[in-house]
Design an enzyme around this catalytic site. Structure first.
Site, PDB file in Angstrom:
ATOM      1  N   GLY A 140      11.040  54.154  44.147  1.00 43.09           N
ATOM      2  CA  GLY A 140       9.570  54.777  44.107  1.00 43.09           C
ATOM      3  C   GLY A 140       8.742  54.405  45.449  1.00 43.09           C
ATOM      4  NE  ARG A 152      12.455  56.759  41.068  1.00 43.31           N
ATOM      5  CZ  ARG A 152      11.942  55.622  41.169  1.00 43.31           C
ATOM      6  NH1 ARG A 152      12.497  54.446  41.125  1.00 43.31           N
ATOM      7  NH2 ARG A 152      10.704  55.702  40.990  1.00 43.31           N
ATOM      8  CB  CYS A 153      20.409  57.987  46.305  1.00 47.27           C
ATOM      9  SG  CYS A 153      22.348  58.626  46.871  1.00 47.27           S
ATOM     10  CG  ASP A 186      14.714  45.866  39.656  1.00 41.75           C
ATOM     11  OD1 ASP A 186      14.192  46.976  40.196  1.00 41.75           O
ATOM     12  OD2 ASP A 186      14.697  45.261  38.831  1.00 41.75           O
ATOM     13  CB  THR A 232       8.268  48.113  43.482  1.00 39.89           C
ATOM     14  OG1 THR A 232       7.748  48.778  42.239  1.00 39.89           O
ATOM     15  CG2 THR A 232       8.505  46.912  43.543  1.00 39.89           C
ATOM     16  CG  ASP A 257       6.590  49.216  38.547  1.00 39.16           C
ATOM     17  OD1 ASP A 257       5.610  50.021  38.776  1.00 39.16           O
ATOM     18  OD2 ASP A 257       7.838  49.677  38.382  1.00 39.16           O
ATOM     19  CG  ASP A 282       9.357  45.358  38.499  1.00 36.09           C
ATOM     20  OD1 ASP A 282       9.237  45.560  39.723  1.00 36.09           O
ATOM     21  OD2 ASP A 282       9.868  46.066  37.836  1.00 36.09           O
ATOM     22  CG  MET A 315       2.788  54.841  37.287  1.00 39.97           C
ATOM     23  SD  MET A 315       3.752  55.319  38.937  1.00 39.97           S
ATOM     24  CE  MET A 315       3.842  56.951  38.778  1.00 39.97           C
ATOM     25  NE  ARG A 363      10.242  55.321  33.988  1.00 37.64           N
ATOM     26  CZ  ARG A 363      10.875  55.844  34.967  1.00 37.64           C
ATOM     27  NH1 ARG A 363      12.042  55.697  35.340  1.00 37.64           N
ATOM     28  NH2 ARG A 363      10.183  57.077  35.478  1.00 37.64           N
ATOM     29  CD  GLU A 412     -14.073  48.002  26.088  1.00 33.96           C
ATOM     30  OE1 GLU A 412     -13.225  48.774  26.770  1.00 33.96           O
ATOM     31  OE2 GLU A 412     -15.091  47.643  26.238  1.00 33.96           O
ATOM     32  CB  SER A 448     -17.726  54.217  24.966  1.00 35.00           C
ATOM     33  OG  SER A 448     -18.024  53.379  25.687  1.00 35.00           O
TER      34      SER A 448
HETATM   35  P1  ADP Z   1      13.622  50.639  42.767  1.00 33.33           P
HETATM   36  O1  ADP Z   1      14.226  50.325  44.108  1.00 33.33           O
HETATM   37  O2  ADP Z   1      12.208  50.831  43.214  1.00 33.33           O
HETATM   38  O3  ADP Z   1      13.715  49.672  41.475  1.00 33.33           O
HETATM   39  P2  ADP Z   1      15.479  52.435  41.563  1.00 33.33           P
HETATM   40  O4  ADP Z   1      15.744  51.700  40.343  1.00 33.33           O
HETATM   41  O5  ADP Z   1      15.591  53.884  41.497  1.00 33.33           O
HETATM   42  O6  ADP Z   1      14.160  52.061  42.375  1.00 33.33           O
HETATM   43  O7  ADP Z   1      16.681  52.237  42.693  1.00 33.33           O
HETATM   44  C1  ADP Z   1      16.580  52.792  43.943  1.00 33.33           C
HETATM   45  C2  ADP Z   1      18.055  53.340  44.568  1.00 33.33           C
HETATM   46  O8  ADP Z   1      18.660  52.014  44.675  1.00 33.33           O
HETATM   47  C3  ADP Z   1      18.797  54.099  43.504  1.00 33.33           C
HETATM   48  O9  ADP Z   1      18.367  55.310  43.366  1.00 33.33           O
HETATM   49  C4  ADP Z   1      20.302  53.911  44.149  1.00 33.33           C
HETATM   50  O10 ADP Z   1      20.581  54.563  45.094  1.00 33.33           O
HETATM   51  C5  ADP Z   1      20.277  52.422  44.371  1.00 33.33           C
HETATM   52  N1  ADP Z   1      20.777  51.554  43.421  1.00 33.33           N
HETATM   53  C6  ADP Z   1      20.188  51.268  42.221  1.00 33.33           C
HETATM   54  N2  ADP Z   1      20.707  50.448  41.184  1.00 33.33           N
HETATM   55  C7  ADP Z   1      22.013  50.362  41.896  1.00 33.33           C
HETATM   56  C8  ADP Z   1      23.397  49.763  41.637  1.00 33.33           C
HETATM   57  N3  ADP Z   1      23.645  49.074  40.662  1.00 33.33           N
HETATM   58  N4  ADP Z   1      24.302  49.894  42.568  1.00 33.33           N
HETATM   59  C9  ADP Z   1      24.186  50.453  43.802  1.00 33.33           C
HETATM   60  N5  ADP Z   1      23.087  50.949  44.219  1.00 33.33           N
HETATM   61  C10 ADP Z   1      22.044  51.074  43.366  1.00 33.33           C
HETATM   62  O1  F6P Z   2       9.053  52.219  40.483  1.00 33.74           O
HETATM   63  C1  F6P Z   2       7.527  52.352  40.414  1.00 33.74           C
HETATM   64  C2  F6P Z   2       7.329  53.317  39.431  1.00 33.74           C
HETATM   65  O2  F6P Z   2       5.961  53.741  39.715  1.00 33.74           O
HETATM   66  C3  F6P Z   2       7.234  53.058  37.882  1.00 33.74           C
HETATM   67  O3  F6P Z   2       6.261  52.355  37.412  1.00 33.74           O
HETATM   68  C4  F6P Z   2       7.475  54.387  37.240  1.00 33.74           C
HETATM   69  O4  F6P Z   2       7.884  54.349  35.870  1.00 33.74           O
HETATM   70  C5  F6P Z   2       8.368  55.232  38.280  1.00 33.74           C
HETATM   71  O5  F6P Z   2       8.027  54.707  39.559  1.00 33.74           O
HETATM   72  C6  F6P Z   2       8.033  56.589  37.959  1.00 33.74           C
HETATM   73  O6  F6P Z   2       8.430  57.298  39.046  1.00 33.74           O
HETATM   74  P1  F6P Z   2       9.262  58.504  39.116  1.00 33.74           P
HETATM   75  O7  F6P Z   2       8.219  59.443  38.955  1.00 33.74           O
HETATM   76  O8  F6P Z   2       9.590  58.761  40.690  1.00 33.74           O
HETATM   77  O9  F6P Z   2      10.351  58.778  38.230  1.00 33.74           O
END
Ligand code: ADP
Ligand code: F6P
Length: 329
Positions: free
Chosen positions: A17, A78-79, A109, A132, A134, A136, A176, A178, A194, A222
């Site tokens: 993201g 996201r690949c 992560d 990110t 998030d 997190d 946001m 998740r 609240e 409210s």
């Molecule tokens: P973020 O980096 O924000 O947590 P994602 O969880 O979508 O977002 O991960 C981003 C990209 O990192 C994925 O689309 C994929 O290309 C790569 N990735 C995620 N998990 C793995 C994994 N276990 N092994 C290899 N590549 C990964």
């Molecule tokens: O990775 C950050 C984040 O904003 C999460 O909080 C949310 O769940 C997600 O991206 C939504 O991403 P997308 O709409 O690209 O799947």
């Protein structure tokens, strides 16, 4: 900095993201590398660009004026194919053919899991930068984009508060997160919500309704209930529907702030964090550090192994939640 490694060309990519401040991090990586006499290649669309050779040369002027822009000039993706060992091999072969001998990965992560594969399987020097909204990621106090996202959410919620108050509405607002309640907890405290519902704390709808009735008896007409998207009872709309069944007399609305939280010009905090981490990521590689994320904790630059950054999670500071519960009532 004591230079222990010698690189001719490094690559930089953004993945997962997008987050405001990613551009500032790219700029810092490019300018720092060039400062040390290293060529830089930008890889477009994260790991997808590594598999498909989407390489662009980066010069100091190619990153001019991007510090104030949201999104990522390199694009992100996201690949899912990159989880496949054969795609990782293709990516590594492409890097070698292009003469790229080290990599900076800016992302969350998931992106670090991908980076860890390149480091563990092929011995490629890789450093990660936490980007990110998030917040997190374990080992850093702040991730790039979190401050901007929470400010964006705060401004939107302040506006919702005006209309909620004018029309005596109970508003469920979804932000946001998740798997993480950072944005909800931070903006909840900042807007005087609240109640704040986060994925980390299971909620009881009956108890929430009981509390809402108690507040109404105190002449509160409210309210704003902040709901993180991954909440235990669902998002804002689901929670609103469940509450409406128990309290049909309440005038209830729900809204989802959605992707506006991921865009916009980064705050000063995010620009500075991104610039520091981008600079230190390149210097870390030159100093022989690899397979680690560069973060910022307790006022200091820190290095966290991918294994730790990927397997552990930052938990929301409980005090945010507790303070909010006391002072919003
Ligand atoms: P973020 O980096 O924000 O947590 P994602 O969880 O979508 O977002 O991960 C981003 C990209 O990192 C994925 O689309 C994929 O290309 C790569 N990735 C995620 N998990 C793995 C994994 N276990 N092994 C290899 N590549 C990964
Ligand atoms: O990775 C950050 C984040 O904003 C999460 O909080 C949310 O769940 C997600 O991206 C939504 O991403 P997308 O709409 O690209 O799947």
């Amino acid at each position: 900095m004591e230079q222990k490694a010698d690189f001719k060309k490094i690559g930089v990519l953004t993945s997962g993201g997008d987050a405001p401040g990613m551009n500032a991090a790219i700029r810092a990586v490019v300018r720092t590398a060039i400062h040390y006499g290293i060529d830089v290649v930008g890889i477009r669309s994260g790991y997808l660009g590594l598999i498909n050779r989407m390489f662009i040369p980066m010069e100091p002027h190619t990153v001019s004026k991007i510090i104030s822009q949201g999104g990522t000039m390199l694009k992100s993706a996201r690949c899912l194919e990159f989880k496949l060992p054969e795609c990782q091999q293709t990516a590594y072969n492409n890097l070698k053919e292009e003469g790229i001998d080290a990599l900076v990965v800016i992302g969350g992560d998931g992106s670090f899991r991908g980076a860890r594969e390149l480091y563990n399987r092929f011995g490629l020097p890789v450093v990660g930068i936490p980007g990110t909204i998030d917040n997190d990621i374990y080992g850093t106090d702040m991730t790039i984009g979190y401050d901007t996202a929470t400010n964006t959410a705060m401004e939107a919620i302040d506006k919702i508060r005006d209309t909620a108050e004018s029309h005596n509405l109970l508003f469920f607002v979804e932000v946001m997160g998740r798997h993480s309640g950072f944005i909800a907890a931070q903006t909840g405290l900042a807007t005087g919500a609240e109640s704040i519902l986060v994925p980390e704390e299971p909620i009881d709808i009956n108890r929430l309704c009981h509390y809402l009735q108690h507040e109404r008896r105190k002449n509160k007409t409210s309210g704003i209930i902040l709901v993180a998207e991954g909440g235990s009872e669902g998002g804002a709309q689901e929670v609103a529907e469940k509450v409406k069944k128990i309290l049909p007399e309440y005038d209830i609305r729900s809204t989802n702030l959605g992707h506006i939280q991921r865009g916009g010009s980064p705050t000063a905090m995010d620009r500075v964090l991104a610039s520091m981490l981008g600079n230190r990521a390149v210097e870390a590689l030159l100093g022989g550090i690899s397979g680690q994320m560069v973060g910022y904790a307790s006022g200091k630059i820190v290095y966290v192994p991918f294994d730790e950054a990927c397997s552990k999670h930052n938990s929301i500071p409980h005090h945010l939640y507790e303070i909010s519960n006391i002072i919003s009532r």
